[in-house]
Write a protein that holds these residues in place. Sequence first.
Motif, PDB file in Angstrom:
ATOM      1  N   ASN A 428       0.826  -1.214   0.000  1.00 13.37           N
ATOM      2  CA  ASN A 428       0.000   0.000   0.000  1.00 13.37           C
ATOM      3  C   ASN A 428       0.854   1.255   0.000  1.00 13.37           C
ATOM      4  O   ASN A 428       0.541   2.232  -0.684  1.00 13.37           O
ATOM      5  N   LEU A 460      -5.882  -5.773  -2.379  1.00  9.37           N
ATOM      6  CA  LEU A 460      -5.544  -4.422  -1.926  1.00  9.37           C
ATOM      7  C   LEU A 460      -6.225  -3.364  -2.788  1.00  9.37           C
ATOM      8  O   LEU A 460      -6.594  -2.291  -2.292  1.00  9.37           O
ATOM      9  N   ASN A 461      -6.398  -3.650  -4.079  1.00 10.44           N
ATOM     10  CA  ASN A 461      -7.095  -2.686  -4.941  1.00 10.44           C
ATOM     11  C   ASN A 461      -8.536  -2.452  -4.477  1.00 10.44           C
ATOM     12  O   ASN A 461      -9.008  -1.315  -4.399  1.00 10.44           O
ATOM     13  N   GLN A 464      -8.424  -0.513  -1.129  1.00  9.46           N
ATOM     14  CA  GLN A 464      -8.158   0.921  -1.295  1.00  9.46           C
ATOM     15  C   GLN A 464      -9.381   1.653  -1.847  1.00  9.46           C
ATOM     16  O   GLN A 464      -9.692   2.767  -1.423  1.00  9.46           O
ATOM     17  N   GLN A 467     -11.712   2.105   0.979  1.00  8.66           N
ATOM     18  CA  GLN A 467     -11.257   3.155   1.898  1.00  8.66           C
ATOM     19  C   GLN A 467     -11.519   4.547   1.328  1.00  8.66           C
ATOM     20  O   GLN A 467     -11.895   5.475   2.049  1.00  8.66           O
ATOM     21  N   ARG A 468     -11.303   4.705   0.014  1.00  9.52           N
ATOM     22  CA  ARG A 468     -11.598   5.995  -0.609  1.00  9.52           C
ATOM     23  C   ARG A 468     -13.082   6.331  -0.491  1.00  9.52           C
ATOM     24  O   ARG A 468     -13.467   7.477  -0.223  1.00  9.52           O
TER      25      ARG A 468
END
Length: 823
Positions: A428, A460-461, A464, A467-468
């Motif tokens: 990350n 992880l994509n 993320q 999270q955004r």
Amino acid sequence: MARVERNLVEPIVNARLQGGRAAGVNWIPAIQMKLEDIFFKRGLFLALIGFLLGRALILSQLSPFGLPFFAAVFLMRREHAPLALLGLLVGAFTNSIVSGVTLFAAAFILLLLNKIKTPAIESHFKTMAVYVLLSLGLADLARQYIMFRSVNIYSGMMIAVEAGLALILTLIFIQCIPLMTVRIKSQALKTEEIVSVIILLASVMTGTIGWVAYGLSIEHILSRYLVLLFGLAGGAAIGSTVGVVTGLIFSLASVTSMYQMSLLAFSGLLGGLLKEGKKIGVSIGLVIATLLMGLYGEGTNNIMITVYESFAAILLFALTPTALLGRIAKHIPGTVEHTNEQQQYMRKVRDVTAQRVSQFSHVFGALSESFSHIDESSKAEEDEKELDYFLSNVTEKTCQMCFKKEQCWTSNFHTTYDSMQEIMHELNDNDGQLSSQTTKEWGKYCTRSPQVIAAISQELNFFQANQRLKRQVHESRKLVADQLRGVSAVMEDFAKEIRRERQNHHQQEEVILEALENFGLQIGNIDIYSLEQGGVDIEMSIPDCQGRGECEKLIAPMLSDILGETIIVHSEQCTTFPGGQCVVVLRSAKKFTVETGVSHAAKGGGLVSGDSFTTMDLGIGKYAVAISDGMGNGERAHLESTETLSLLQKFLMSGIEEKIAIKSVNSVLSLRTTDEIFSTLDLAMIDLQDAKAKFLKVCSIPSFIKRGEKIIKIESSSLPMGIIPEFEVDVVSEDLKAGDLLIMMSDGVFEGPTHIENVEFWLKRKIKEFETEDPQEVADLILEEVIRVKGMIDDDMTIVVTKIMHNTPKWASIPVQPKRKRA
């Protein structure tokens, strides 16, 4: 009809029993309830009124009062109609048997007509008056024919007169009774309604004609008492009106009482003029009128009896509770009691409205707290759960089919968990790149190392992106919380403004009135709402000056000297008719004022520019200057920048704080469309009381302040409006001074000529070289210099120059005597 008696007698009963309540006597409420039950609920009061109206006569032979009263009671309180009729019949039989029989026959005919044709609801008052006319006319004709076997012209005329009076009295009684049955707290009675009530009361007192106590006439005592009562409650106009109406009815009842009309009218006039002396002043007016009119009307023969009757009325008046006078005065326009009642009513309405607005403010405040509240412990727990879900997805794809699953996740759970978490954080932080050392160490530990790293990178994509999305939701919640908090603050300020009330400044009002009147100015009324330094708020009414400008040229300068600060005319409402009053509002002048000059040009010399600007006086001692530059050029960019400033202006004018206003505008622009259309914003908020300025720049170029030979640069940085829903607005504060020039411009000006290396230094030098301080000339010179050096207009250009100046009033203050100045 029970409410009729209740409102007539209850004030007197309550006032007489007030002393008993104060003493704490327990049996007082029981007596009051018993009296209310006897007089009001059982209708005894109606029977008493009916008895007096049944006795009342006009010209010693006409009795038009009884049947109208019965008709009114029959309409309003039908359950008490039999008792009212009984009282009327008893009163009529005291005059003569024929009168009683005639009244009974008329009442029977009235009920028969009502039974045959029940009046419609929309016209039952008028229909009942016609029924009274027909019933009394038929009963009188029958009586005349039975007694004399003929009806001559004189008798017919008298019957017609009596029936016509009965019709009119029916409409009057019907109009009076609702006024006394309903508890009216704030409604003022009209003049005709007051006269109708007086006619009813005078008609009732007519029934006492012929009653004598110790040689004194009861009707004279009661009529003068009535004049005293209304003279003190309503003043000269109402007092004289009561005297004329009462005297007129008495003179119709008995020709010998003709002089009483003059006495009563004169007494009401004098008593009303002397009402400032309370009961004593009104009583003196009656004594004076009695002496003058007594000598004029009857000579000296019966003057002592007339005086004794007046003193008896004064004694009865002195025993009347003040509470009764206050209740009467509340319903008479123009009285202090009525004004206080209206103010109290309006104050209650104002307080209720302010309370509701304040409640809404608290609701918005609570919503704001709800949106902005974030539990840190729950947030940490939620982050831990998300990490668990993340690793669970990874292990599901890689570890479930591995033969070492039990060894890794049972025997060495923490080691495996921490290692995979470290790999996730490293990927990350390094944009998906993993160091060779970490790859080597993980390869030694895990037999399926490449598959696990690939799975972590793939998950992880999604992690993320999630999270955004969460950050955007959090930022949106924060924006909504800020907006709700701003609305809450605006509504709370509005509630405080609603509660704004005229303060008591009687001494200052006298000083101002004395100073202005001694100067030769006529002031009708003056209301002082505030005398705080810098926040003076005065409203006054003056005669029409016919355009001479007395408010601006004389009144405001004199108040400036009296109050020790500059006062200006805030607003003025001139009268629209000759002889009227103008209303003027005078307030404190701001210490500073601004003058603005604007110069702009569209790309290529076109007509439509992508730049927009606005200047606005926010009305709260603040002045705003703003420039917005839409992305690109032409019509689309112009619409974008114009809408940005329009939204901003609406938010600022509503009272919302400028940072919240800019964030709200950005939120609207970012959510409105998916097109990549953005705009910049350069906003300056200037406080006209202390010249402090706040600069809020959203992707705008620097501004400059010219202070003599010194050039001050104002700059900040942020993304253009409309790109992301949430962004932070940097606020730069600067204390301005009188004579400063604030220069704001769009990027088309600041980019400058391409061959100049340091455009900022070049602009500073040019601005410093300008000899003029006129804002419009400075704006024109900068634009002209930039175009001349560039040789073309390759972008939209806008320059707004604002000059800060001390607020010098147009008219100097007019000095008054030192003793009049405010301490």
